[in-house]
Design a protein around this motif. Structure first.
Motif, short mmCIF file in Angstrom:
data_model
loop_
_atom_site.label_atom_id
_atom_site.label_comp_id
_atom_site.label_asym_id
_atom_site.label_seq_id
_atom_site.Cartn_x
_atom_site.Cartn_y
_atom_site.Cartn_z
N ALA A 107 1.49 1.21 2.02
CA ALA A 107 1.49 -0.23 2.30
C ALA A 107 2.30 -1.00 1.26
N LYS A 108 2.14 -0.62 0.03
CA LYS A 108 2.90 -1.30 -1.04
C LYS A 108 4.40 -1.07 -0.85
N ALA A 109 4.72 0.16 -0.48
CA ALA A 109 6.15 0.45 -0.30
C ALA A 109 6.71 -0.36 0.87
N ALA A 110 5.92 -0.49 1.93
CA ALA A 110 6.40 -1.26 3.10
C ALA A 110 6.56 -2.73 2.76
N ALA A 111 5.63 -3.24 1.98
CA ALA A 111 5.71 -4.66 1.61
C ALA A 111 6.95 -4.93 0.77
N GLU A 112 7.24 -4.03 -0.09
CA GLU A 112 8.41 -4.22 -0.95
C GLU A 112 9.72 -4.13 -0.16
N SER A 113 9.65 -3.42 0.97
CA SER A 113 10.87 -3.29 1.77
C SER A 113 10.88 -4.21 2.98
N ASP A 114 9.94 -5.16 3.02
CA ASP A 114 9.81 -6.14 4.10
C ASP A 114 9.57 -5.48 5.46
N GLU A 115 9.01 -4.25 5.43
CA GLU A 115 8.69 -3.60 6.71
C GLU A 115 7.45 -4.25 7.31
N LEU A 116 7.37 -4.12 8.63
CA LEU A 116 6.22 -4.68 9.34
C LEU A 116 4.99 -3.80 9.10
N VAL A 117 3.93 -4.43 8.72
CA VAL A 117 2.67 -3.71 8.53
C VAL A 117 1.69 -4.19 9.58
N VAL A 118 1.06 -3.24 10.25
CA VAL A 118 0.10 -3.61 11.29
C VAL A 118 -1.25 -3.90 10.62
N PRO A 119 -1.70 -5.14 10.61
CA PRO A 119 -2.91 -5.54 9.88
C PRO A 119 -4.13 -4.77 10.30
N TRP A 120 -4.22 -4.47 11.58
CA TRP A 120 -5.48 -3.83 11.99
C TRP A 120 -5.54 -2.35 11.57
N LEU A 121 -4.36 -1.84 11.06
CA LEU A 121 -4.40 -0.48 10.52
C LEU A 121 -4.70 -0.49 9.03
#
Length: 636
Positions: A107-121
């Motif tokens: 999740a941290k890696a995705a946030a740093e790369s502006d990737e979409l994170v699915v909140p319910w996951l």
């Protein structure tokens, strides 16, 4: 990885061991019941009631102990299941944490790369679990404490104040119960030892388990101790009945003393070493025992019987009763020792040899008591604890005899040849009857000292040339004479001492002690009296007689006495020949006179019947005259 200290295999071994021991205990029910029923069949009285109570207590405690072991096994298995669940919970929690850590990192890696994170996951940075991967419980499983308790009942083993009560029993059945139950207890003990060992391993390898109150092992050990005490108790009761003849009843008071296996309080003062024989006689008279109490006395513990049998100052029927009981028990114990040596013979050679000598002596003493109606009653008036023991067998009733003769043996004598010396004494008894009629007489085959061996070509023991053994024997003989005086008191008999060979040296020491006196002293084949005893008047005897066959040479042979003169001439300090004219004794012949046979050997018995105390010899006839107040009839 997080885990707990608990080895499942070790736990299962403990559970199986506990179940096995429980099965062993329960499986004994039938054998114990049968043994108890057989023992109880002829067991009557207060002691039988105590036995029944003990059997009931054991029958109640044993299944309780088995149940406690089964509970222990169940609890250990339950804790093992808890341990397995806790191990799984911890493993699951560790695995989930690893996944959670991975998700957080992703999740941290995705946030740093502006990737979409699915909140319910996953909520980035929150550490919350994924929707389909809930976190395992963080509540630790606590083991249920292991409690295994058991305590055994105590069991009374006395008559419990039954006063004048009496009990009866079959000794063989009681011994059978003891033997059977000891075997069962050995099996139970082995099983319990296995559980105890498994328990120690469990505690070490399963520290996660919580131990509560565990008394089952101490309780079962106490149960086995009570069982062992019952077996010993039954054996002691059986021994008491056997000492008393094996059948009939015994008082509960006597059985209380017998099972205690200690000197009974009433006898403590009697056994005081500072008492004189006269004081012992006075004290015994206050104790109230009569000949009707023989069985009760015989049933007393051997610690008391061993003292009674050798106590100067008490009636001879008491001493014989005690000594015969002790003799039988010692023979049984000696044979048991020989049968149970266990190790190869060469590893026990000294013990086996000593025990063999002891058995020979004990059985020889027993054989010397065999009697026929024509022989006169035989009683065992002395039996020491030495190995081999010293002993004295009386022919005739010492408590009533009007004429008593001590027959003192010479060199080479021992209780291993007790029958020989008793037979020689029997010859004296019989000959006294021939020359004096049916007088109430007694002859004591007195093997009461350690006599030195006869010198041999290959035997360097020269004890017979000194007086060490004679001095010790003289003390013992003097005590025996004093004991007779104390027992008989004013009703004392005519007393005689007849001594052979080195026995004359021994007897001279006794008869020169102050206060020790007899009516006659007769020597045959004297090995020499002590040098200080150079006249008959120095011996405390009303009359002194002496006889010896013609001298012969040792080791060479020929008719006559080969050793008497050798003993006197070669001795260090006992050169006096009592047959010397200047000594002052009344001498008598031993070389044959008329129909009477000559002695041609130093021995008292020979195969050709020419020993000093063989029937038909001049020597025996003169001994009989000298010891029955007919000294004027001895032949020269």
């Amino acid at each position: 990885m997080t885990t707990i200290e608990f080895d499942a295999d070790t736990a299962e071994r403990l559970a199986k061991a506990a179940d096995g021991a429980a099965d062993t205990l329960r499986g004994q029910a039938g054998s114990r019941r049968t043994a108890a029923d057989e023992a109880a069949e002829d067991f009557k009285g207060a002691y039988a009631a105590r036995f029944t109570e003990s059997a009931i207590a054991e029958a109640a405690d044993r299944p309780k102990a088995a149940t406690a072991l089964e509970d222990l096994a169940s609890q250990v298995r339950a804790v093992a299941e808890q341990a397995a669940a806790e191990k799984k919970r911890l493993a699951d929690l560790d695995a989930w944490q690893q996944r959670e850590d991975t998700r957080i990192a992703e999740a941290k890696a995705a946030a740093e790369s502006d990737e979409l994170v699915v909140p319910w996951l996953l909520t980035p940075g929150s550490g919350a679990p994924a929707l389909f991967d809930p976190k395992p419980s963080e509540v630790a499983i606590k083991p249920v404490p292991i409690d295994a308790t058991f305590s055994a009942q105590g069991r009374p083993r006395t008559g419990l104040g039954t006063g004048d009560g009496r009990s009866s029993a079959d000794p063989a059945a009681l011994h059978g119960f003891a033997t059977t139950t000891r075997g069962l207890d050995t099996g139970a003990s082995d099983s319990v030892t296995g559980v105890e060992n498994a328990w120690v391993a469990f505690v070490s390898a399963c520290a996660w388990a919580e131990i509560g109150t565990v008394t089952v092992f101490d309780g079962i050990r106490r149960l086995l101790e009570e069982n062992a005490a019952d077996a010993a108790w039954l054996d002691s009761i059986a021994d008491a009945f056997e000492r008393a003849g094996g059948t009939g009843e015994l008082s509960d008071a006597t059985l209380d003393l017998a099972v205690a296996d200690a000197v009974p309080a009433p006898f403590t003062k009697l056994f005081d070493d500072s008492l004189t024989p006269s004081e012992v006689a006075e004290l015994w008279a206050t104790m109230g025992y009569t000949a009707a109490d023989r069985r009760e006395l015989a049933a007393l513990p051997t610690s008391a019987l061993s003292e009674l049998g050798n106590l100067e100052g008490i009636p001879y029927w008491v001493r014989s009763t005690a000594n015969v009981a002790v003799l039988d028990q010692r023979i049984a114990e000696a044979n048991d020792f020989f049968d149970n040596m266990g190790l190869p013979a060469y590893q026990n050679a000294p013990d086996r040899a000593q025990n063999a000598r002891n058995i020979i002596a004990l059985e020889n003493i027993k054989a010397s008591l065999v009697q026929g109606e024509e022989l006169g009653a035989r009683t065992l008036i002395s039996l020491t604890s030495d190995e081999p023991p010293l002993a004295a067998v009386a022919i005739g009733d010492l408590d009533t005899a009007t004429n008593v003769t001590w027959a003192v043996p010479g060199m080479g004598s021992s209780t291993r040849k007790m029958t020989d010396w008793t037979d020689a004494s029997q010859s004296v008894y019989d000959e006294q009857g021939r020359v004096h009629g049916d007088e109430d007489r007694a002859v004591i085959a007195w093997m009461g000292y350690d006599s030195p061996p006869q010198p041999g070509v290959f035997d360097l023991d020269i004890g017979v040339l000194g007086t060490g053994a004679a001095r010790d024997g003289g003390d013992r003989l003097a005590a025996s004479i004093e004991g007779m005086n104390a027992v008989r008191g004013d009703d004392g008999p005519t007393t005689n001492v007849l001594a052979h060979s080195y026995g004359t040296t021994t007897a001279a020491f006794a008869l020169t002690k102050q206060g020790v006196e007899v009516d006659t002293f007769t020597t045959i084949a004297s090995a020499g009296l002590p040098d200080a005893v150079d006249a008959a008047e120095k011996i405390n005897a009303g009359e002194v007689f002496a006889g010896q066959a013609e001298n012969a040479t040792p080791f060479i042979g020929g008719a006559g006495d080969q050793w008497a003169q050798f003993g006197r001439d070669r001795s260090f300090d006992h050169h006096q020949d009592p047959t010397d004219a200047g000594f002052g004794a009344t001498t008598f012949g031993a070389d044959g006179s008329g129909p009477l046979v000559a002695v041609d050997n130093h021995a008292v018995h020979t195969d050709d019947h020419t020993g000093y105390l063989d029937k038909g010899t001049e020597s025996l006839r003169n001994v009989a005259y000298a010891t029955t107040g007919q000294g004027d009839r001895v032949t020269g």
